[in-house]
Scaffold this active site. Structure first.
Site, PDB file in Angstrom:
ATOM      1  N   GLN A  22       0.799  -1.222   0.000  1.00 57.28           N
ATOM      2  CA  GLN A  22       0.000   0.000   0.000  1.00 57.28           C
ATOM      3  C   GLN A  22       0.835   1.278   0.000  1.00 57.28           C
ATOM      4  O   GLN A  22       0.331   2.334  -0.358  1.00 57.28           O
ATOM      5  CB  GLN A  22      -0.958  -0.013   1.193  1.00 57.28           C
ATOM      6  CG  GLN A  22      -2.034  -1.084   1.064  1.00 57.28           C
ATOM      7  CD  GLN A  22      -2.992  -1.087   2.237  1.00 57.28           C
ATOM      8  OE1 GLN A  22      -2.717  -1.710   3.257  1.00 57.28           O
ATOM      9  NE2 GLN A  22      -4.104  -0.389   2.129  1.00 57.28           N
ATOM     10  N   GLU A 168      -5.230 -10.592   8.455  1.00 55.89           N
ATOM     11  CA  GLU A 168      -6.599 -10.787   7.975  1.00 55.89           C
ATOM     12  C   GLU A 168      -6.765 -11.947   7.000  1.00 55.89           C
ATOM     13  O   GLU A 168      -7.082 -11.745   5.820  1.00 55.89           O
ATOM     14  CB  GLU A 168      -7.115  -9.492   7.319  1.00 55.89           C
ATOM     15  CG  GLU A 168      -7.059  -8.299   8.232  1.00 55.89           C
ATOM     16  CD  GLU A 168      -7.755  -7.070   7.636  1.00 55.89           C
ATOM     17  OE1 GLU A 168      -8.014  -7.043   6.423  1.00 55.89           O
ATOM     18  OE2 GLU A 168      -8.044  -6.141   8.403  1.00 55.89           O
ATOM     19  N   GLU A 346      -5.227  -2.417  13.860  1.00 53.68           N
ATOM     20  CA  GLU A 346      -5.735  -1.406  12.922  1.00 53.68           C
ATOM     21  C   GLU A 346      -7.070  -0.894  13.420  1.00 53.68           C
ATOM     22  O   GLU A 346      -7.909  -1.672  13.886  1.00 53.68           O
ATOM     23  CB  GLU A 346      -5.989  -1.985  11.511  1.00 53.68           C
ATOM     24  CG  GLU A 346      -4.755  -2.324  10.729  1.00 53.68           C
ATOM     25  CD  GLU A 346      -5.082  -2.915   9.361  1.00 53.68           C
ATOM     26  OE1 GLU A 346      -6.178  -2.640   8.817  1.00 53.68           O
ATOM     27  OE2 GLU A 346      -4.238  -3.659   8.849  1.00 53.68           O
TER      28      GLU A 346
HETATM   29  C1  PNW Z   1      -7.969  -3.841   6.074  1.00 51.28           C
HETATM   30  N1  PNW Z   1     -13.776  -5.974   4.198  1.00 51.28           N
HETATM   31  O1  PNW Z   1      -8.619  -4.259   4.919  1.00 51.28           O
HETATM   32  C2  PNW Z   1      -6.514  -3.987   5.723  1.00 51.28           C
HETATM   33  O2  PNW Z   1      -5.727  -4.665   6.680  1.00 51.28           O
HETATM   34  C3  PNW Z   1      -5.852  -2.715   5.296  1.00 51.28           C
HETATM   35  O3  PNW Z   1      -4.781  -3.032   4.439  1.00 51.28           O
HETATM   36  C4  PNW Z   1      -6.858  -1.796   4.680  1.00 51.28           C
HETATM   37  O4  PNW Z   1      -6.269  -0.658   4.122  1.00 51.28           O
HETATM   38  C5  PNW Z   1      -7.844  -1.422   5.765  1.00 51.28           C
HETATM   39  O5  PNW Z   1      -8.421  -2.565   6.377  1.00 51.28           O
HETATM   40  C6  PNW Z   1      -8.963  -0.510   5.281  1.00 51.28           C
HETATM   41  O6  PNW Z   1      -9.759  -1.151   4.338  1.00 51.28           O
HETATM   42  C7  PNW Z   1      -9.912  -4.656   4.818  1.00 51.28           C
HETATM   43  O7  PNW Z   1     -14.265  -5.942   3.041  1.00 51.28           O
HETATM   44  C8  PNW Z   1     -10.453  -4.663   3.543  1.00 51.28           C
HETATM   45  O8  PNW Z   1     -14.461  -6.388   5.196  1.00 51.28           O
HETATM   46  C9  PNW Z   1     -11.721  -5.084   3.338  1.00 51.28           C
HETATM   47  C10 PNW Z   1     -12.480  -5.536   4.411  1.00 51.28           C
HETATM   48  C11 PNW Z   1     -11.944  -5.553   5.691  1.00 51.28           C
HETATM   49  C12 PNW Z   1     -10.656  -5.097   5.892  1.00 51.28           C
END
Ligand code: PNW
Length: 446
Positions: A22, A168, A346
């Site tokens: 990122q 995640e 986070e």
């Molecule tokens: C997390 N969803 O991503 C990641 O760890 C980060 O890299 C990201 O930038 C941040 O949250 C914000 O999005 C996610 O669809 C992406 O549930 C998608 C989901 C959850 C977390």
């Protein structure tokens, strides 16, 4: 009432978080191999604004300036991730020394600035060569991951004492292989569940390899957890919320902390369940030193699907602002799972920020952080062992399928010039961390 450091335990760690793909850019430099996100970004229609990670925040070259910013915030710690294709360009075999050198410099830079490094080994940038062999749906990827983990531990272990294996796994399996919104963009539930299982096996094998290589490291995993609530007390809504909790949260929490998959969801998945080999669940459930929690929002479910409460506030992602969900989640992790010490790895919010002169006014983001930190403090008062909090994110950055169209940073990035401009929320966070509410954010000098 404003929140202060006094609302948290004495050794509570405050930091900021990012991930390699990122922010780094420099995707072809110093021997880095291609990752699945480089490939995915080039497929038409995958990324909302048609962008990619080639430049991102150019952190690969600007890392020292970025560490200065973190230091000037008054942070104790920095959560970053290591790009596997920089370390092993093809995901296997000998290390690429220039790739490891980058993280070596970065870690030394953190220590020089009094920042404790919290490394994440896998934040989604899988070497493309491994995807060509099936990616996480291929069990061999788990073994490759454990080898890579050992290589990193052997090189950085004298200075980095905290490692999260995976970021995640729900995103790198279900969102990537079933929903198809993340790389590799497949739509196949059976492959997704195989991927989820192999991610967890890879986690367990990596923990074993790193325990073997390092004596005192703290090892854990980072999950995105989303507490689910029924839209009403009707039994069918309660059942829908329980099912959503099962696929999103329990599918990962139960094997990690109870050594079993949740029975109800296992049955609901029918023939799509993964092949579990003897010893897998014991491997997955190896004791951990911490659990990292990424919290952004809750889910509300009815028998007809997910529901958006009409009176709530929403971020630019369309995610409901619901700080109580974080307290509920943390209390549940203690009560239902006897979880190890917790870190909020986070938490943050996207808003459509604009640069006006040299300022970015983002009062909603300040409110978001404040209310969620209050929710953490409340869980601590309930007796939950929470050890730290990392704001997502230091910088505006490449927000995956949303490209650069969503800004999560404490610091605004002008992508044309790569200029960094601390937002009002950065000044606010600095005030919390340093105890000087009128602090002025300047790059640190020594
Ligand atoms: C997390 N969803 O991503 C990641 O760890 C980060 O890299 C990201 O930038 C941040 O949250 C914000 O999005 C996610 O669809 C992406 O549930 C998608 C989901 C959850 C977390």
């Amino acid at each position: 009432m404003t929140i202060t450091r006094k609302d948290f335990p004495d050794r509570f760690v405050f930091g900021v978080a990012t991930s390699s793909f990122q922010i780094e850019g420099a995707t072809r430099e110093d021997g880095r191999g291609p990752s699945i996100w480089d490939t995915f970004c080039r497929e038409p229609g995958r990324i909302l604004d048609g962008t990619n990670g080639d430049a991102a925040c150019d952190h690969y070259h600007r890392w020292a300036e970025d560490l200065d910013l973190i230091q000037s915030l008054g942070a104790d710690a920095y959560r970053f991730s290591i790009a596997w294709p920089r370390i092993q360009p093809e995901g296997r075999g000998a290390v690429n020394p220039r790739g490891l050198d980058f993280y070596d410099r970065l870690v030394d830079g953190m220590l020089e600035r009094g920042l404790k490094p919290y490394a994440t080994l896998y934040h989604w940038d899988l070497p493309q060569t491994l995807q060509d062999a099936g990616g996480w749906a291929n069990r061999d990827t788990a073994h490759r991951f454990a080898e890579y983990a050992r290589l990193v531990a052997e090189r950085l272990g004298d200075r980095v004492t905290s490692y999260a294996t995976l970021n995640e796994p729900w995103c790198s399996s279900i969102l990537s292989y079933q929903i198809g919104e993340h790389a590799p963009g497949l739509r196949n539930r059976k492959l997704a569940l195989a991927a989820a299982h192999h991610l967890l096996v890879g986690h367990g094998e990596a923990v074993a390899a790193m325990r073997d290589a390092l004596r005192d490291a703290e090892l854990g995993i980072v999950l995105n957890l989303q507490p689910t609530y029924p839209a009403s007390e009707k039994p069918e809504d309660v059942a829908a919320a329980h099912h959503a909790d099962g696929t999103f949260n329990r599918w990962f929490l139960d094997p990690l902390f109870r050594g079993e998959y949740p029975q109800d969801i296992w049955e609901a998945y029918g023939a799509d369940v993964p092949e579990v080999q003897p010893g897998d669940l014991a491997c997955i459930a190896r004791p951990l030193d911490f659990l990292g929690v990424n919290y952004y929002s809750r889910g509300v479910n009815s028998a007809n699907g997910s529901v958006r409460p009409p009176d709530s506030a929403y971020t630019h992602m369309g995610w409901e602002v619901y700080p109580q969900g974080l307290t509920d989640l943390l209390v549940r992790l203690k009560e239902d799972y006897a979880a190890p010490p917790l870190f909020i790895t986070e938490n943050g919010a996207a808003y459509p920020d604009e640069l006006t002169g040299d300022r970015v006014h983002d009062p909603e983001r300040i409110r978001y952080f404040e209310s969620h930190l209050e929710a953490v403090a409340q869980a601590v008062r309930h007796g939950v062992d929470v050890r730290g909090y990392f704001a997502w994110s230091l910088l505006d950055n490449f927000e995956w399928a949303w490209g650069y169209s969503r800004r999560f940073g404490l610091v605004y990035v002008d992508y044309a010039s790569q200029r960094r401009v601390p937002k009002d929320s950065a000044l606010w966070y600095q005030g919390l961390l340093t105890g000087q509410p009128e602090g002025v954010l300047l790059p640190a000098t020594d």
